[in-house]
Write a protein that holds these residues in place. Sequence first.
Motif, PDB file in Angstrom:
ATOM      1  N   THR A 237       0.835  -1.200   0.000  1.00 48.07           N
ATOM      2  CA  THR A 237       0.000   0.000   0.000  1.00 48.07           C
ATOM      3  C   THR A 237       0.870   1.250   0.000  1.00 48.07           C
ATOM      4  O   THR A 237       0.522   2.255  -0.618  1.00 48.07           O
ATOM      5  CB  THR A 237      -0.954   0.026   1.207  1.00 48.07           C
TER       6      THR A 237
ATOM      7  N   ILE B 186       6.954  -2.670  -6.803  1.00 49.47           N
ATOM      8  CA  ILE B 186       5.686  -3.372  -7.068  1.00 49.47           C
ATOM      9  C   ILE B 186       5.925  -4.543  -8.017  1.00 49.47           C
ATOM     10  O   ILE B 186       5.418  -5.655  -7.786  1.00 49.47           O
ATOM     11  CB  ILE B 186       4.636  -2.393  -7.628  1.00 49.47           C
TER      12      ILE B 186
ATOM     13  N   ALA C 123       2.183   1.671  -3.562  1.00 53.47           N
ATOM     14  CA  ALA C 123       1.100   2.131  -4.441  1.00 53.47           C
ATOM     15  C   ALA C 123       0.818   3.614  -4.204  1.00 53.47           C
ATOM     16  O   ALA C 123       0.611   4.382  -5.152  1.00 53.47           O
ATOM     17  CB  ALA C 123      -0.158   1.300  -4.221  1.00 53.47           C
TER      18      ALA C 123
END
Length: 109
Positions: free
Chosen positions: A47, A72, A50
């Motif tokens: 998270t 990622i 992101a």
Amino acid sequence: MRRLRFLTHRHRAPSTNRVLGLLLAFNAGAVNAGGFLVLHMYTSHMTGFASQFADSLVLGNTKLLLNALGAILAFLSGAAVCAILVNWGRQHRLRSVYAVPLLLEAALM
């Protein structure tokens, strides 16, 4: 303690999976928000990356954008390799299907 075992049991009901997912998502968001308030950086794993990716995209910071994108992609690649190794272990009826991915991770570290 019994409730924790119920949440982490191998055979869970779909409603239990939803509760577990909500708890994990809440925890990740709380760690991310707390880390951002204290350190002025996103600290949670996916998270956080992101969020860093989105911020960097909006702010035009290419270096941080590529950093977040690389993290990622590395996470997704590692998850795919782990899934392949676990499924291979299941097909070969290994006693511990997680041993091979853990050994690979230890060797890479």
